[in-house]
Design an enzyme around this catalytic site. Structure first.
Site, mmCIF file in Angstrom:
data_model
loop_
_atom_site.group_PDB
_atom_site.id
_atom_site.type_symbol
_atom_site.label_atom_id
_atom_site.label_comp_id
_atom_site.label_asym_id
_atom_site.label_seq_id
_atom_site.Cartn_x
_atom_site.Cartn_y
_atom_site.Cartn_z
ATOM 1 N N SER A 72 0.859 -1.179 0.000
ATOM 2 C CA SER A 72 0.000 0.000 0.000
ATOM 3 C C SER A 72 0.894 1.226 0.000
ATOM 4 O O SER A 72 2.079 1.150 0.372
ATOM 5 C CB SER A 72 -0.892 0.001 1.255
ATOM 6 O OG SER A 72 -1.533 1.256 1.433
ATOM 7 N N TYR A 119 -2.093 -1.532 10.429
ATOM 8 C CA TYR A 119 -2.171 -1.769 8.981
ATOM 9 C C TYR A 119 -0.925 -1.222 8.295
ATOM 10 O O TYR A 119 -0.301 -1.900 7.469
ATOM 11 C CB TYR A 119 -3.431 -1.112 8.429
ATOM 12 C CG TYR A 119 -3.662 -1.350 6.960
ATOM 13 C CD1 TYR A 119 -4.178 -2.550 6.503
ATOM 14 C CD2 TYR A 119 -3.371 -0.358 6.019
ATOM 15 C CE1 TYR A 119 -4.394 -2.769 5.148
ATOM 16 C CE2 TYR A 119 -3.584 -0.565 4.668
ATOM 17 C CZ TYR A 119 -4.096 -1.770 4.235
ATOM 18 O OH TYR A 119 -4.305 -1.983 2.892
#
Length: 263
Positions: free
Chosen positions: A142, A155
């Site tokens: 990401s 995350y």
């Protein structure tokens, strides 16, 4: 990479980015796509969609956090449908909360799926690819694996770890002619994040845009595949003026203006 006639395996394939990647691989001429996710009904729907695009689809309902089941399933899948030429590790979960309010079960779930699950299946596939001296592995990280985001501490940590893992693996598997890349989507409009508080000034990408960026990156042999101009701009800002990027991220984040009570 030449996709024609190849076999691919996509994790997290029942929705969002994984589903869009499976669709795009079918359009690119991949002959057979193995689809991994936990929800069998959603997987069945994706199988129908892939077959409509003239590719063979095989559903494997699995929880990547269960290494024994994964080991058995991959051994059987390779024997019945292999060899697998492309592995796309897309499965992931995310929980949004200020760090001081995080819940340990959520943290454990993110680490188990995003890291341990990815590691488990990659090890099983990579060993077989190395034996054959061919293959491609894509780990979906990401932009948060480059620029950490408030309210997404765990995350972000898992996505940073995925980039480190990918970089190490790229060097280790190069002598075996196995290529390893990372895909770095920014905020993407998927089921996983629709109930989140979104960051200000960020325009979400669509899963289809992410899938198309992956195809372009694989054609070019790009080691780290960015999706859009927002990601490019954020990384340039990080290199040239990290203090400015920190300030922008802080202002864009959904953190409350006042400290949260801890009780």
């Amino acid at each position: 990479m030449n996709f024609e006639g190849k076999t691919a395996l996509v994790t997290g394939a029942s929705r969002g980015i994984g589903r869009a990647i499976a669709h795009e691989l079918a359009r690119q001429g991949v002959q057979k796509i193995l689809l991994i996710a936990r929800n069998p009904q959603r997987l069945a729907d994706v199988v129908t969609e892939i077959e409509y695009l003239n590719a063979e689809a095989i559903a494997l309902s699995l929880d990547l956090a269960d290494p024994v089941s994964v080991n058995v399933a991959i051994a059987n899948a390779w024997r019945q449908h292999g060899p697998i030429h492309l592995l796309v590790n897309c499965a992931g979960v995310a929980h949004q909360a200020p760090f001081l309010k995080t819940r340990l079960p959520h943290v454990q779930t993110e680490i188990a799926t995003n890291l341990v699950g990815l590691y488990t299946i990659t090890r099983l596939i990579a060993r077989r690819m190395a034996t054959r001296r061919e293959g491609h592995i894509v780990n979906v990280s990401s932009l948060m694996g480059k620029v950490a985001a408030p309210t997404m501490a765990t995350y972000s940590a898992t996505k940073f770890a995925i980039l480190g893992f990918t970089q190490a693996l790229r060097g280790e598997l190069a002598p075996y002619n196995v290529k390893v890349a990372a895909l770095l989507p920014s905020l993407t409009d998927t089921d996983m994040v629709r109930d989140f508080q979104w960051f200000r000034w960020v325009k979400p990408a669509t899963p289809e845009q992410v899938a198309q960026a992956l195809i372009r990156g694989l054609h070019r042999g790009t080691p780290e595949i960015l999706v859009d101009w927002q990601s490019q701009m954020a990384l340039w800002c990080q290199r040239l003026s990290p203090w400015l990027l920190d300030r922008v991220v802080q202002q864009a984040s959904p953190l409350p203006d006042r400290p949260l009570p801890l009780r």
